[in-house]
Design a protein around this motif. Structure first.
Motif, PDB file in Angstrom:
ATOM      1  N   GLY A 190       6.154   8.228  -3.914  1.00 36.91           N
ATOM      2  CA  GLY A 190       4.923   7.972  -4.661  1.00 36.91           C
ATOM      3  C   GLY A 190       4.050   9.209  -4.640  1.00 36.91           C
ATOM      4  N   GLY A 191       2.748   9.022  -4.372  1.00 33.75           N
ATOM      5  CA  GLY A 191       1.897  10.184  -4.153  1.00 33.75           C
ATOM      6  C   GLY A 191       0.640  10.289  -4.972  1.00 33.75           C
ATOM      7  N   ARG A 192       0.507   9.485  -6.045  1.00 35.27           N
ATOM      8  CA  ARG A 192      -0.687   9.613  -6.879  1.00 35.27           C
ATOM      9  C   ARG A 192      -1.825   8.801  -6.289  1.00 35.27           C
ATOM     10  NH1 ARG A 192      -0.576  13.734 -10.138  1.00 35.27           N
ATOM     11  NH2 ARG A 192       1.473  13.053 -10.899  1.00 35.27           N
ATOM     12  N   ILE A 193      -3.018   9.387  -6.212  1.00 36.22           N
ATOM     13  CA  ILE A 193      -4.216   8.663  -5.793  1.00 36.22           C
ATOM     14  C   ILE A 193      -5.322   8.904  -6.806  1.00 36.22           C
ATOM     15  CG2 ILE A 193      -3.694   8.630  -3.331  1.00 36.22           C
ATOM     16  CD1 ILE A 193      -5.580  11.019  -2.970  1.00 36.22           C
ATOM     17  N   ALA A 194      -6.229   7.932  -6.908  1.00 34.96           N
ATOM     18  CA  ALA A 194      -7.365   8.058  -7.825  1.00 34.96           C
ATOM     19  C   ALA A 194      -8.420   7.028  -7.449  1.00 34.96           C
ATOM     20  CB  ALA A 194      -6.927   7.828  -9.270  1.00 34.96           C
ATOM     21  N   PHE A 195      -9.667   7.415  -7.590  1.00 29.73           N
ATOM     22  CA  PHE A 195     -10.757   6.449  -7.450  1.00 29.73           C
ATOM     23  C   PHE A 195     -10.976   5.758  -8.787  1.00 29.73           C
ATOM     24  CE2 PHE A 195     -11.658   8.854  -3.622  1.00 29.73           C
ATOM     25  CZ  PHE A 195     -12.051   7.847  -2.745  1.00 29.73           C
ATOM     26  N   GLY A 196     -11.054   4.425  -8.728  1.00 28.61           N
ATOM     27  CA  GLY A 196     -11.222   3.653  -9.944  1.00 28.61           C
ATOM     28  C   GLY A 196     -12.672   3.524 -10.359  1.00 28.61           C
ATOM     29  N   PRO A 197     -12.922   2.870 -11.486  1.00 27.55           N
ATOM     30  CA  PRO A 197     -14.288   2.619 -11.931  1.00 27.55           C
ATOM     31  C   PRO A 197     -15.103   1.820 -10.921  1.00 27.55           C
ATOM     32  CG  PRO A 197     -12.723   2.193 -13.695  1.00 27.55           C
ATOM     33  CD  PRO A 197     -11.926   2.394 -12.447  1.00 27.55           C
ATOM     34  N   ASP A 198     -14.410   1.059 -10.051  1.00 26.96           N
ATOM     35  CA  ASP A 198     -15.082   0.283  -9.005  1.00 26.96           C
ATOM     36  C   ASP A 198     -15.349   1.098  -7.744  1.00 26.96           C
ATOM     37  OD1 ASP A 198     -12.482   0.594  -8.200  1.00 26.96           O
ATOM     38  OD2 ASP A 198     -12.024  -1.539  -8.033  1.00 26.96           O
ATOM     39  N   LYS A 199     -15.012   2.394  -7.778  1.00 32.47           N
ATOM     40  CA  LYS A 199     -15.193   3.322  -6.661  1.00 32.47           C
ATOM     41  C   LYS A 199     -14.326   2.981  -5.456  1.00 32.47           C
ATOM     42  CE  LYS A 199     -19.675   4.974  -8.183  1.00 32.47           C
ATOM     43  NZ  LYS A 199     -21.035   5.385  -7.799  1.00 32.47           N
ATOM     44  N   MET A 200     -13.276   2.219  -5.699  1.00 36.67           N
ATOM     45  CA  MET A 200     -12.263   1.980  -4.690  1.00 36.67           C
ATOM     46  C   MET A 200     -11.125   2.990  -4.881  1.00 36.67           C
ATOM     47  SD  MET A 200     -13.348  -0.553  -2.782  1.00 36.67           S
ATOM     48  CE  MET A 200     -15.028   0.013  -3.046  1.00 36.67           C
ATOM     49  N   LEU A 201     -10.379   3.264  -3.812  1.00 35.47           N
ATOM     50  CA  LEU A 201      -9.295   4.234  -3.842  1.00 35.47           C
ATOM     51  C   LEU A 201      -7.968   3.515  -4.101  1.00 35.47           C
ATOM     52  CD1 LEU A 201      -8.281   7.146  -3.447  1.00 35.47           C
ATOM     53  CD2 LEU A 201      -8.131   6.660  -0.991  1.00 35.47           C
ATOM     54  N   TYR A 202      -7.264   3.963  -5.127  1.00 38.26           N
ATOM     55  CA  TYR A 202      -5.963   3.412  -5.501  1.00 38.26           C
ATOM     56  C   TYR A 202      -4.880   4.436  -5.181  1.00 38.26           C
ATOM     57  CZ  TYR A 202      -8.539  -0.122  -8.199  1.00 38.26           C
ATOM     58  OH  TYR A 202      -9.377  -1.142  -8.594  1.00 38.26           O
ATOM     59  N   ALA A 203      -3.719   3.949  -4.730  1.00 34.05           N
ATOM     60  CA  ALA A 203      -2.602   4.827  -4.392  1.00 34.05           C
ATOM     61  C   ALA A 203      -1.309   4.220  -4.901  1.00 34.05           C
ATOM     62  CB  ALA A 203      -2.521   5.037  -2.879  1.00 34.05           C
ATOM     63  N   GLY A 204      -0.478   5.057  -5.540  1.00 39.05           N
ATOM     64  CA  GLY A 204       0.852   4.638  -5.957  1.00 39.05           C
ATOM     65  C   GLY A 204       1.868   5.074  -4.925  1.00 39.05           C
ATOM     66  N   THR A 205       2.700   4.148  -4.446  1.00 33.24           N
ATOM     67  CA  THR A 205       3.689   4.461  -3.423  1.00 33.24           C
ATOM     68  C   THR A 205       5.098   4.222  -3.959  1.00 33.24           C
ATOM     69  OG1 THR A 205       3.923   2.284  -2.364  1.00 33.24           O
ATOM     70  CG2 THR A 205       2.009   3.631  -1.728  1.00 33.24           C
ATOM     71  N   GLY A 206       6.084   4.758  -3.258  1.00 33.94           N
ATOM     72  CA  GLY A 206       7.481   4.525  -3.583  1.00 33.94           C
ATOM     73  C   GLY A 206       8.167   3.742  -2.482  1.00 33.94           C
ATOM     74  N   GLU A 207       9.391   3.287  -2.780  1.00 36.84           N
ATOM     75  CA  GLU A 207      10.109   2.500  -1.774  1.00 36.84           C
ATOM     76  C   GLU A 207      10.993   3.372  -0.899  1.00 36.84           C
ATOM     77  OE1 GLU A 207      12.782   3.439  -3.239  1.00 36.84           O
ATOM     78  OE2 GLU A 207      13.608   1.959  -4.613  1.00 36.84           O
ATOM     79  N   SER A 208      10.858   4.693  -0.991  1.00 38.91           N
ATOM     80  CA  SER A 208      11.517   5.677  -0.127  1.00 38.91           C
ATOM     81  C   SER A 208      13.033   5.521  -0.093  1.00 38.91           C
ATOM     82  CB  SER A 208      10.946   5.623   1.302  1.00 38.91           C
ATOM     83  OG  SER A 208      11.205   4.387   1.942  1.00 38.91           O
ATOM     84  N   GLY A 209      13.604   4.939  -1.156  1.00 37.82           N
ATOM     85  CA  GLY A 209      15.043   4.741  -1.223  1.00 37.82           C
ATOM     86  C   GLY A 209      15.518   3.424  -0.642  1.00 37.82           C
ATOM     87  N   ASP A 210      14.627   2.658  -0.030  1.00 43.19           N
ATOM     88  CA  ASP A 210      14.957   1.339   0.529  1.00 43.19           C
ATOM     89  C   ASP A 210      14.436   0.294  -0.447  1.00 43.19           C
ATOM     90  OD1 ASP A 210      15.228  -1.028   1.899  1.00 43.19           O
ATOM     91  OD2 ASP A 210      14.267  -0.320   3.738  1.00 43.19           O
ATOM     92  N   THR A 211      15.300  -0.173  -1.354  1.00 44.16           N
ATOM     93  CA  THR A 211      14.845  -1.022  -2.454  1.00 44.16           C
ATOM     94  C   THR A 211      14.231  -2.329  -1.982  1.00 44.16           C
ATOM     95  OG1 THR A 211      17.063  -1.991  -2.696  1.00 44.16           O
ATOM     96  CG2 THR A 211      16.551  -0.042  -4.020  1.00 44.16           C
ATOM     97  N   GLY A 212      14.612  -2.794  -0.794  1.00 40.58           N
ATOM     98  CA  GLY A 212      14.082  -4.062  -0.304  1.00 40.58           C
ATOM     99  C   GLY A 212      12.591  -4.038  -0.032  1.00 40.58           C
ATOM    100  N   LEU A 213      12.014  -2.855   0.162  1.00 40.15           N
ATOM    101  CA  LEU A 213      10.589  -2.779   0.473  1.00 40.15           C
ATOM    102  C   LEU A 213       9.707  -3.209  -0.696  1.00 40.15           C
ATOM    103  CD1 LEU A 213      10.376   0.622   2.424  1.00 40.15           C
ATOM    104  CD2 LEU A 213      10.785  -1.686   3.312  1.00 40.15           C
ATOM    105  N   SER A 214      10.190  -3.036  -1.906  1.00 37.27           N
ATOM    106  CA  SER A 214       9.344  -3.281  -3.079  1.00 37.27           C
ATOM    107  C   SER A 214       8.913  -4.739  -3.197  1.00 37.27           C
ATOM    108  CB  SER A 214      10.078  -2.856  -4.349  1.00 37.27           C
ATOM    109  OG  SER A 214      10.327  -1.473  -4.349  1.00 37.27           O
ATOM    110  N   GLN A 215       9.795  -5.675  -2.838  1.00 32.61           N
ATOM    111  CA  GLN A 215       9.482  -7.091  -2.926  1.00 32.61           C
ATOM    112  C   GLN A 215       8.868  -7.649  -1.647  1.00 32.61           C
ATOM    113  OE1 GLN A 215       9.702  -9.208  -5.619  1.00 32.61           O
ATOM    114  NE2 GLN A 215      10.181  -7.386  -6.832  1.00 32.61           N
ATOM    115  N   ASP A 216       8.800  -6.842  -0.609  1.00 30.42           N
ATOM    116  CA  ASP A 216       8.243  -7.263   0.673  1.00 30.42           C
ATOM    117  C   ASP A 216       6.747  -6.959   0.679  1.00 30.42           C
ATOM    118  OD1 ASP A 216       7.491  -7.715   3.277  1.00 30.42           O
ATOM    119  OD2 ASP A 216       8.932  -6.322   4.167  1.00 30.42           O
TER     120      ASP A 216
END
Length: 395
Positions: A190-216
């Motif tokens: 992943g790696g992208r971060i941004a502050f939203g209009p609500d001034k909260m911090l959002y982050a996009g992450t990846g499953e690091s090659g372990d596909t089971g993490l995405s649904q957990d």
């Protein structure tokens, strides 16, 4: 600068990368597939963006079906593995180097580069390193820069004081970690971060090659996270005491809000479909059970999808009624005109093959964008001057 669309060398390189399951190049089995947002505006205290369904329509008129892109100028050259980009209030730009672990200020008038310093603890390898950047919502008073980066043990988010009055190379304060424990891997960080209009911090992450993490939902991998500037789960999040905002993602690398404060995200597919999604809090985006459109009502379908050879999307931005999406393997900039939370016309490609791999696109205000190339990240074919920041005018 024009690049030859096809050469024997590039063809061989593409085959090699595909065989090696290169994540941010699109296809290639379990290790394939896979960092900016528009500069959002808003006021303090706004609630999370609308939870309207993907069929919702905005009252504003949709943009024209066809747009245009003009490269106004090259802002600067000779950047090494650039990844994150954060526009400063005075017009400068901060850019991160994924592999060198440094943050550099670029003067947008002269192109002059000044290194702020190196971020301690960055452990670059594969797709990991120093990635997304974001400025504090109170940057004018607190001068804090947030960064998402890979360490020896995890991916994390830290904030640092930017002291411009200090000598070059010494302008970054010690990192204050606000969020840790995001799974790391050689791929899908992943790696992208941004502050939203609500001034909260959002982050996009990846499953690091372990596909089971995405649904957990107890895992931070394969998610979009939403937190306070101090790293606590943000008020109004869909799951109690959790920073998880949406799940079922493979490797989120683009975040942007439209003029109605709705969140959009781009992510890498594996062998078939890359996706642009409109993000609804708490929704499941399907990976690994679904890649692209699905008939399963449990999954939120993308508003647009691409073959992995045509996209391998990274950063996205909103401007002139459209989402603009940078493509790595696709080596092009995609325009997706919006009507509400749907695409109002077919996506349109620009700059195909002209500047090589495209990593990050950020709103520069009005009809302007900043675009960052990515030829020096180990997967490109660098030419003289790579990598670059370009200024674009779009419609």
């Amino acid at each position: 600068m024009q690049r030859r669309a096809v050469t024997a060398v590039l063809a061989a390189a593409t085959l090699l990368l595909t065989a090696a399951c290169s994540s941010d190049e699109g296809g290639g089995g379990g290790g394939s597939g896979g960092n900016d947002s528009a500069s959002p505006s808003g006021t303090s205290g706004t609630s999370p963006q609308s939870t309207s369904s993907p069929s919702a329509r905005a009252t504003k008129e949709a943009p024209p079906a066809k747009g245009s892109v003009k490269v106004v100028r090259t802002v600067t050259e000779d950047l090494k593995s650039p990844w994150g980009l954060a526009p400063l209030p005075d017009g400068g730009l901060l850019v991160s180097s994924r592999d060198e672990g440094t943050i550099t200020r670029v003067d947008t008038e002269t192109g002059k580069k000044t290194e702020l310093g190196e971020v301690p603890g960055v452990s670059p390898a594969g797709e990991g390193g120093l990635m997304g950047l974001a400025l504090s919502p109170s940057f004018a008073s607190d001068h804090l820069v947030y960064a998402y980066f890979t360490t020896e043990s995890d991916n994390r988010i830290a904030r640092m004081l930017y002291e411009e009055e200090k000598p070059a190379g010494q302008q970054l304060g010690a990192p204050d970690t606000v969020f840790r424990g995001i799974p790391k891997g050689y791929i899908h960080n992943g790696g992208r971060i941004a502050f939203g209009p609500d001034k909260m911090l959002y982050a996009g992450t990846g499953e690091s090659g372990d596909t089971g993490l995405s649904q957990d939902r107890s895992s931070l991998g394969g998610k979009i996270l939403r937190m306070t500037p101090e790293g606590e789960p943000a008020p109004g999040n869909p799951f109690p005491d959790s920073a998880v905002y949406s799940y079922g993602h493979r490797n989120v690398q683009g975040l942007a809000w439209d003029s109605e404060q709705r969140l959009f995200a781009a992510e890498f597919g594996q062998d078939t479909w890359d996706e642009l999604n409109q993000i609804t809090p708490g929704d499941n985006y399907g990976w690994p059970e679904a890649e692209g459109d699905s008939d399963d009502d449990a999954f939120h379908n993308p508003l647009a999808q691409w073959r992995t050879d045509d996209a391998s999307p990274s950063g996205i931005a909103f401007a002139e009624g459209s989402i603009w999406m940078a493509g790595l393997r696709g080596q092009r900039l995609w325009r997706v005109p919006l009507e509400g939370t749907e695409a109002s016309a077919d996506p349109q490609a620009f700059l195909e093959g002209e500047y090589g791999r495209l990593r990050t696109v950020v709103s520069a205000g009005g009809d302007k964008l900043w675009l960052v190339t990515s030829e020096t990240d180990g997967r490109g074919s660098p030419e003289g001057g790579d990598d670059r920041i370009l200024e674009l005018q779009v419609t």
